[in-house]
Each structure stands twice: as structure tokens, then as C-alpha cells.
Design an enzyme around this catalytic site. Sequence first.
Site, PDB file in Angstrom:
ATOM      1  N   GLU A 142      -4.749  -5.652  -2.502  1.00 32.26           N
ATOM      2  CA  GLU A 142      -4.808  -4.311  -3.088  1.00 32.26           C
ATOM      3  C   GLU A 142      -5.551  -4.351  -4.425  1.00 32.26           C
ATOM      4  O   GLU A 142      -6.406  -3.501  -4.704  1.00 32.26           O
ATOM      5  CB  GLU A 142      -3.400  -3.753  -3.306  1.00 32.26           C
ATOM      6  CG  GLU A 142      -2.742  -3.170  -2.076  1.00 32.26           C
ATOM      7  CD  GLU A 142      -3.284  -1.786  -1.730  1.00 32.26           C
ATOM      8  OE1 GLU A 142      -4.199  -1.297  -2.407  1.00 32.26           O
ATOM      9  OE2 GLU A 142      -2.777  -1.202  -0.758  1.00 32.26           O
TER      10      GLU A 142
ATOM     11  N   CYS B 252       0.834  -1.199   0.000  1.00 32.38           N
ATOM     12  CA  CYS B 252       0.000   0.000   0.000  1.00 32.38           C
ATOM     13  C   CYS B 252       0.868   1.248   0.000  1.00 32.38           C
ATOM     14  O   CYS B 252       0.734   2.120  -0.868  1.00 32.38           O
ATOM     15  CB  CYS B 252      -0.926  -0.003   1.215  1.00 32.38           C
ATOM     16  SG  CYS B 252      -1.943   1.485   1.351  1.00 32.38           S
TER      17      CYS B 252
END
Length: 234
Positions: free
Chosen positions: A216, A143
Site C-alpha cells: 500500500e 486496503c
Amino acid sequence: MTSTTSPTQSTLFARLKHAAAEDWQAYTHHSFVEQMRQGTLPEAAFRQYLVQDYLFLIQFARAYALAAYKSRTLADITAAQDGLAAIVGETELHVRLCARWGLSREDLNAADEHQATVAYTRYVLDAGLSGDLLDLHVALSPCVVGYAEIGARLAPAVEDNPDHPYAEWISEYAGEEYQQSARAAIEHMDALAERTFAESRFGELTRHFAASTRLEAAFWQMGLDAAGNPQTFP
């Protein structure tokens, strides 16, 4: 714009990224990202993503608080404090952007977490709870560093089109402040690895990194899937 976050192959992050190359490509070049770059991403998809990413950031703030708790040195505590402050500051971008649709901070706080949000954030928290500080930062890194890489790659689209519909989001993650945060995350992970990494751990750390990277991509997909389903918004 050229990314300033590209690590050398000597960094642990670079090794993990190389080991999970297919997952990394699917995440950083996901259709959601490419449509954002082109300015064709449906507003409904971006709105759904923003609401859920606000909730996501709250859980990531908890992860950085956990990092402080699991730290044994003042330097590690300070790094966790910096990460926590950056995450809290990042929520303000989401509040500003969501205000365009008449969504208040209270609306965002009242929204239900999507299962993609729960799956990702709780995975990261569990990696930290069940492992050590390095496990946690490896799980956080797709991230933190991935958004810097994406922002830098998408920046030329904004430079070429000042009226780009996603200029503010792209500029936030392409900006020097966020790029520096990503570089610091890579450097801190390497500092942790110098103290606690053994080659026998690389397989386990790669699994954490790859899992977070796939989560993600699933988060982007959640935005696309919801684009034609406005009742999912608060």
C-alpha cells in the site's frame, strides 16, 4: 472526526495492526497522504494514483469473487458479494474524478498497469489462491480498513476548508457507508478466525498483513514518483 473503525485489542485485525505497527504508520501517514490532507499534493500525483487505483480495484473485485468461490457458508458468500459490490461502486468515484481531466472510462480501461499495481494486486490474489479464506481477507484488510482510517483522520481538513482540492476523495472514505464497510470487514475476519484460526498461524498471517501494508505504501509512492513524469499517464 473520530474514526468509528478502531477495533478493540481483542480483534484479529487489531493484533495484526499492532504486530506491523511500523509498516502501518508508514502507510497511513505516507507523504502522499499527508500532502493530500494539507491540500498540497500535486495534481499529477493524484491523477496517476487515480488511474492506477481504478485498475487496482478491478483486480480487487476479482479477489472478492475468489472469496466467494472459496467460501463454504452462505454468510461468507454474502460477505464476498457485499465486498464485490462495494468495490465496483468505488470505481465510480474514480470515473467521476478522472472525467475532470477528460479521461473516460474507456481511457481508464485502456491504461497499462504500473508495476506497483501488479505487485500488490497479484500478491493478494496469490495469498487467496494458495491459502484459505482467512489468508485472503487478512491480505485484503490493509486496503479496506486502512482507507477508512485515513479518510476519518483527514476529514477535519475538509470540514475546515470546503474548497479543499481533495474533498470528494476524503469524504468518500470518511463517509458512514465506507466506515461501515470497514467495520464489517473487521467483524467478518474475526468470524473467520473463530472457525479457522490457530495461534500457530499468527506469524504467517502477520507476514501477509505486513506485506500488503508495505505494498500500500509503495502504491502511494508510485503516485508521487510519477508526479513529474506526465508521459506515464494515458
